[in-house]
Scaffold this motif. Structure first.
Motif, PDB file in Angstrom:
ATOM      1  N   LEU A  16       0.830  -1.214   0.000  1.00 56.87           N
ATOM      2  CA  LEU A  16       0.000   0.000   0.000  1.00 56.87           C
ATOM      3  C   LEU A  16       0.858   1.256   0.000  1.00 56.87           C
ATOM      4  CD1 LEU A  16      -2.817   1.396   0.338  1.00 56.87           C
ATOM      5  CD2 LEU A  16      -2.448   1.227   2.810  1.00 56.87           C
ATOM      6  N   ILE A  17       1.896   1.264   0.828  1.00 61.64           N
ATOM      7  CA  ILE A  17       2.750   2.442   0.946  1.00 61.64           C
ATOM      8  C   ILE A  17       4.088   2.183   0.269  1.00 61.64           C
ATOM      9  CG2 ILE A  17       1.656   3.096   3.121  1.00 61.64           C
ATOM     10  CD1 ILE A  17       4.212   2.125   4.554  1.00 61.64           C
ATOM     11  N   ASP A  18       4.803   3.254  -0.010  1.00 62.36           N
ATOM     12  CA  ASP A  18       6.178   3.157  -0.497  1.00 62.36           C
ATOM     13  C   ASP A  18       7.070   2.932   0.724  1.00 62.36           C
ATOM     14  OD1 ASP A  18       8.731   3.457  -1.432  1.00 62.36           O
ATOM     15  OD2 ASP A  18       8.421   5.420  -2.356  1.00 62.36           O
ATOM     16  N   PRO A  19       7.680   1.758   0.865  1.00 60.11           N
ATOM     17  CA  PRO A  19       8.479   1.475   2.064  1.00 60.11           C
ATOM     18  C   PRO A  19       9.724   2.336   2.181  1.00 60.11           C
ATOM     19  CG  PRO A  19       8.779  -0.250   0.430  1.00 60.11           C
ATOM     20  CD  PRO A  19       7.677   0.626  -0.076  1.00 60.11           C
ATOM     21  N   GLU A  20      10.081   3.043   1.115  1.00 60.44           N
ATOM     22  CA  GLU A  20      11.253   3.910   1.158  1.00 60.44           C
ATOM     23  C   GLU A  20      10.872   5.370   1.381  1.00 60.44           C
ATOM     24  OE1 GLU A  20      13.854   3.239  -2.111  1.00 60.44           O
ATOM     25  OE2 GLU A  20      14.102   1.111  -1.673  1.00 60.44           O
ATOM     26  N   SER A  21       9.622   5.595   1.821  1.00 57.70           N
ATOM     27  CA  SER A  21       9.161   6.957   2.088  1.00 57.70           C
ATOM     28  C   SER A  21       8.557   7.040   3.481  1.00 57.70           C
ATOM     29  CB  SER A  21       8.122   7.383   1.049  1.00 57.70           C
ATOM     30  OG  SER A  21       7.492   8.594   1.443  1.00 57.70           O
ATOM     31  N   VAL A  22       9.202   7.759   4.367  1.00 50.52           N
ATOM     32  CA  VAL A  22       8.639   7.935   5.701  1.00 50.52           C
ATOM     33  C   VAL A  22       7.349   8.740   5.635  1.00 50.52           C
ATOM     34  CG1 VAL A  22       9.935  10.047   6.259  1.00 50.52           C
ATOM     35  CG2 VAL A  22       9.200   8.522   8.101  1.00 50.52           C
ATOM     36  N   ASP A  23       7.220   9.614   4.622  1.00 53.55           N
ATOM     37  CA  ASP A  23       5.980  10.385   4.471  1.00 53.55           C
ATOM     38  C   ASP A  23       4.787   9.470   4.225  1.00 53.55           C
ATOM     39  OD1 ASP A  23       7.253  12.810   4.826  1.00 53.55           O
ATOM     40  OD2 ASP A  23       7.660  13.092   2.697  1.00 53.55           O
ATOM     41  N   ASP A  24       4.992   8.413   3.452  1.00 49.61           N
ATOM     42  CA  ASP A  24       3.908   7.454   3.220  1.00 49.61           C
ATOM     43  C   ASP A  24       3.490   6.792   4.528  1.00 49.61           C
ATOM     44  OD1 ASP A  24       3.965   7.995   0.510  1.00 49.61           O
ATOM     45  OD2 ASP A  24       3.875   5.872  -0.059  1.00 49.61           O
ATOM     46  N   TYR A  25       4.479   6.418   5.344  1.00 49.01           N
ATOM     47  CA  TYR A  25       4.169   5.773   6.625  1.00 49.01           C
ATOM     48  C   TYR A  25       3.437   6.742   7.556  1.00 49.01           C
ATOM     49  CZ  TYR A  25       4.744   3.078  10.934  1.00 49.01           C
ATOM     50  OH  TYR A  25       4.506   2.383  12.099  1.00 49.01           O
ATOM     51  N   LEU A  26       3.876   7.985   7.568  1.00 46.48           N
ATOM     52  CA  LEU A  26       3.205   8.989   8.399  1.00 46.48           C
ATOM     53  C   LEU A  26       1.760   9.217   7.934  1.00 46.48           C
ATOM     54  CD1 LEU A  26       6.085  11.624   8.679  1.00 46.48           C
ATOM     55  CD2 LEU A  26       5.288  10.096  10.488  1.00 46.48           C
ATOM     56  N   ALA A  27       1.532   9.115   6.633  1.00 48.28           N
ATOM     57  CA  ALA A  27       0.203   9.375   6.073  1.00 48.28           C
ATOM     58  C   ALA A  27      -0.826   8.332   6.492  1.00 48.28           C
ATOM     59  CB  ALA A  27       0.282   9.441   4.546  1.00 48.28           C
ATOM     60  N   VAL A  28      -0.368   7.133   6.880  1.00 50.34           N
ATOM     61  CA  VAL A  28      -1.305   6.089   7.322  1.00 50.34           C
ATOM     62  C   VAL A  28      -1.267   5.901   8.834  1.00 50.34           C
ATOM     63  CG1 VAL A  28      -1.318   4.861   5.113  1.00 50.34           C
ATOM     64  CG2 VAL A  28       0.413   4.270   6.830  1.00 50.34           C
ATOM     65  N   GLY A  29      -0.855   6.950   9.551  1.00 51.25           N
ATOM     66  CA  GLY A  29      -0.868   6.899  11.012  1.00 51.25           C
ATOM     67  C   GLY A  29       0.445   6.485  11.640  1.00 51.25           C
ATOM     68  N   GLY A  30       1.487   6.391  10.846  1.00 50.18           N
ATOM     69  CA  GLY A  30       2.777   5.991  11.369  1.00 50.18           C
ATOM     70  C   GLY A  30       3.317   6.953  12.414  1.00 50.18           C
ATOM     71  N   TYR A  31       3.921   6.401  13.448  1.00 49.06           N
ATOM     72  CA  TYR A  31       4.551   7.102  14.563  1.00 49.06           C
ATOM     73  C   TYR A  31       3.556   7.843  15.465  1.00 49.06           C
ATOM     74  CZ  TYR A  31       9.030   5.792  12.595  1.00 49.06           C
ATOM     75  OH  TYR A  31      10.089   5.055  12.135  1.00 49.06           O
ATOM     76  N   GLU A  32       2.260   7.750  15.174  1.00 51.50           N
ATOM     77  CA  GLU A  32       1.265   8.314  16.109  1.00 51.50           C
ATOM     78  C   GLU A  32       1.311   7.580  17.441  1.00 51.50           C
ATOM     79  OE1 GLU A  32      -2.609   8.285  14.372  1.00 51.50           O
ATOM     80  OE2 GLU A  32      -2.120   9.771  12.827  1.00 51.50           O
ATOM     81  N   ALA A  33       1.499   6.270  17.400  1.00 53.15           N
ATOM     82  CA  ALA A  33       1.556   5.490  18.641  1.00 53.15           C
ATOM     83  C   ALA A  33       2.776   5.896  19.470  1.00 53.15           C
ATOM     84  CB  ALA A  33       1.598   3.995  18.320  1.00 53.15           C
ATOM     85  N   LEU A  34       3.923   6.059  18.826  1.00 51.00           N
ATOM     86  CA  LEU A  34       5.123   6.470  19.551  1.00 51.00           C
ATOM     87  C   LEU A  34       4.923   7.842  20.170  1.00 51.00           C
ATOM     88  CD1 LEU A  34       8.075   6.111  20.377  1.00 51.00           C
ATOM     89  CD2 LEU A  34       8.729   7.061  18.145  1.00 51.00           C
ATOM     90  N   GLU A  35       4.347   8.762  19.421  1.00 45.86           N
ATOM     91  CA  GLU A  35       4.093  10.112  19.945  1.00 45.86           C
ATOM     92  C   GLU A  35       3.174  10.053  21.161  1.00 45.86           C
ATOM     93  OE1 GLU A  35       2.718  14.511  18.289  1.00 45.86           O
ATOM     94  OE2 GLU A  35       2.137  12.701  17.198  1.00 45.86           O
ATOM     95  N   ALA A  36       2.113   9.231  21.089  1.00 43.59           N
ATOM     96  CA  ALA A  36       1.173   9.109  22.205  1.00 43.59           C
ATOM     97  C   ALA A  36       1.839   8.487  23.420  1.00 43.59           C
ATOM     98  CB  ALA A  36      -0.033   8.276  21.780  1.00 43.59           C
ATOM     99  N   VAL A  37       2.670   7.476  23.178  1.00 40.11           N
ATOM    100  CA  VAL A  37       3.365   6.801  24.276  1.00 40.11           C
ATOM    101  C   VAL A  37       4.273   7.776  25.014  1.00 40.11           C
ATOM    102  CG1 VAL A  37       5.245   5.172  24.711  1.00 40.11           C
ATOM    103  CG2 VAL A  37       3.230   4.428  23.437  1.00 40.11           C
ATOM    104  N   LEU A  38       5.088   8.524  24.257  1.00 40.71           N
ATOM    105  CA  LEU A  38       6.057   9.425  24.897  1.00 40.71           C
ATOM    106  C   LEU A  38       5.384  10.618  25.563  1.00 40.71           C
ATOM    107  CD1 LEU A  38       8.914   9.457  22.211  1.00 40.71           C
ATOM    108  CD2 LEU A  38       8.727   8.061  24.282  1.00 40.71           C
ATOM    109  N   ALA A  39       4.216  11.034  25.061  1.00 40.07           N
ATOM    110  CA  ALA A  39       3.552  12.225  25.596  1.00 40.07           C
ATOM    111  C   ALA A  39       2.587  11.918  26.738  1.00 40.07           C
ATOM    112  CB  ALA A  39       2.795  12.942  24.477  1.00 40.07           C
ATOM    113  N   THR A  40       1.988  10.725  26.731  1.00 38.61           N
ATOM    114  CA  THR A  40       0.876  10.496  27.653  1.00 38.61           C
ATOM    115  C   THR A  40       0.953   9.220  28.479  1.00 38.61           C
ATOM    116  OG1 THR A  40      -0.491   9.318  26.013  1.00 38.61           O
ATOM    117  CG2 THR A  40      -0.646  11.724  26.050  1.00 38.61           C
ATOM    118  N   MET A  41       1.914   8.338  28.210  1.00 34.42           N
ATOM    119  CA  MET A  41       1.934   7.041  28.898  1.00 34.42           C
ATOM    120  C   MET A  41       3.248   6.826  29.638  1.00 34.42           C
ATOM    121  SD  MET A  41       0.190   4.633  25.921  1.00 34.42           S
ATOM    122  CE  MET A  41      -0.009   3.189  26.976  1.00 34.42           C
TER     123      MET A  41
END
Length: 337
Positions: A16-41
């Motif tokens: 589905l995504i271009d594995p060589e593009s971090v922007d593609d991963y971010l567009a499908v919710g990538g790193y949202e979990a890490l951000e939530a973990v570091l900010a709230t957990m």
């Protein structure tokens, strides 16, 4: 028909995504979990979420991932290490390879969350050298993550430091065993160590270490983002989530599949796999690689989960599934091994 019974979770981004593009991963919710973990957990809350999800290790042993993280978290010595086991050696198996080639940032994000949870500052991905594209894409993804401050010092301004490096293995099957893998990282012969002590107490460089499979780490961001209850609602009570298999051998439709835990062998072979070629009769299915077993026709209605396969005389393993028909001689079947 090949996709009707499937439920893609860990493979959802592959293709589905271009594995060589971090922007593609971010567009499908990538790193949202890490951000939530570091900010709230807190680390304890992360371990609790993984524990409540019921995630069991996808490398073959099926040990509860949350329990493994608890043990590493409880160890008081530092430094600690987080290790990803990508030494995929089962015959006909290419599940971990596909995840690393198709969605490397999910593994990086999962390892970083794991590092935060257990209190580690460094991680290793031990990957087969026979997977050059996986290593290339993983190295690129690591560089992209560092550029965005998703790896390295003070990740996202949280004060948490964590980085990952790749270690290419030399193809030894035994290095799929976690202590042999760590010996190989040390530069020693890849052979298992006596246990106890277990890696959570004394692992890499004799320090507390957490070792999980590629798929186990790739599930982690999705569990944090979607919730532990969501993951626990997939599959069976004793084996939540999905199972990823490389379906090969005498079936009409071979390939990488992901199905909910609890789907039967018959459903996988005859519905997902489209049955035996040329109308021949099914003879046996081998699951779990060299540590597994061959299940004949009377076991076709066995649910595919950790405990049911063991009760039938085989194991889940890391995800190899090889089908034999009535004319497949044992010499031919043995070529897979």
């Amino acid at each position: 028909p090949f996709h009707r019974k499937q439920l893609r979770v860990v493979l959802s981004n592959c293709g589905l995504i271009d594995p060589e593009s971090v922007d593609d991963y971010l567009a499908v919710g990538g790193y949202e979990a890490l951000e939530a973990v570091l900010a709230t957990m807190s680390p304890e809350e992360v371990v609790d979420a993984v524990t409540r999800s019921g995630l069991r290790g996808r490398g073959g042993g099926g040990f509860p991932t949350g329990r493994k993280w608890q043990l590493a978290r409880a160890a008081e010595r530092h430094p600690k290490y987080v290790i990803c086991n990508a030494a995929e050696g089962d015959p006909g198996a290419f599940m971990d390879r596909s995840v690393l080639e198709g969605d490397p940032h999910a593994v990086i994000e999962g390892m970083t969350i794991g590092g935060y949870a257990v209190g580690a500052a460094a991680g290793y991905v031990y990957c087969r050298a026979e997977y050059p594209l996986a290593i290339k894409r993983l190295e690129r993804a690591l560089r992209e993550a560092r550029e965005l401050n998703l790896l390295g010092r003070d990740i996202l301004g949280s004060g948490f430091d964590f980085d990952i490096q790749v270690k290419a293995g030399a193809g030894a099957f035994v290095c799929g065993e976690e202590t042999a893998l760590m010996a190989s990282i040390h530069g020693e012969r890849g052979q298992p160590w006596p246990r106890p002590p277990f890696p959570a107490v004394s692992g890499l460089w004799q320090q507390p270490s957490n070792v999980n499979n590629v798929k186990s780490y790739a599930y982690t961001p999705r569990i944090i983002r979607m919730s532990a209850d969501w993951f626990k609602g997939l599959g069976t009570e004793g084996s939540p989530g999905t199972a990823v298999f490389a379906l090969t051998g005498m079936v009409n439709q071979t390939g990488l599949i992901e199905v909910p835990m609890g789907v039967t062998l018959r459903e996988i072979i005859y519905e997902v796999g489209g049955g035996i070629p040329k109308g021949k009769r099914f003879k046996a299915v081998q699951t779990g690689g060299p540590l597994g077993g061959c299940l004949p026709e009377e076991h076709l209605d066995t649910p595919v989960d950790f405990d049911s396969l063991v009760a039938a005389g085989s194991v889940m393993g890391s995800g190899g599934m090889i089908v034999a028909d009535e004319t497949t001689c044992m010499v031919e079947f043995a070529k897979y091994f």
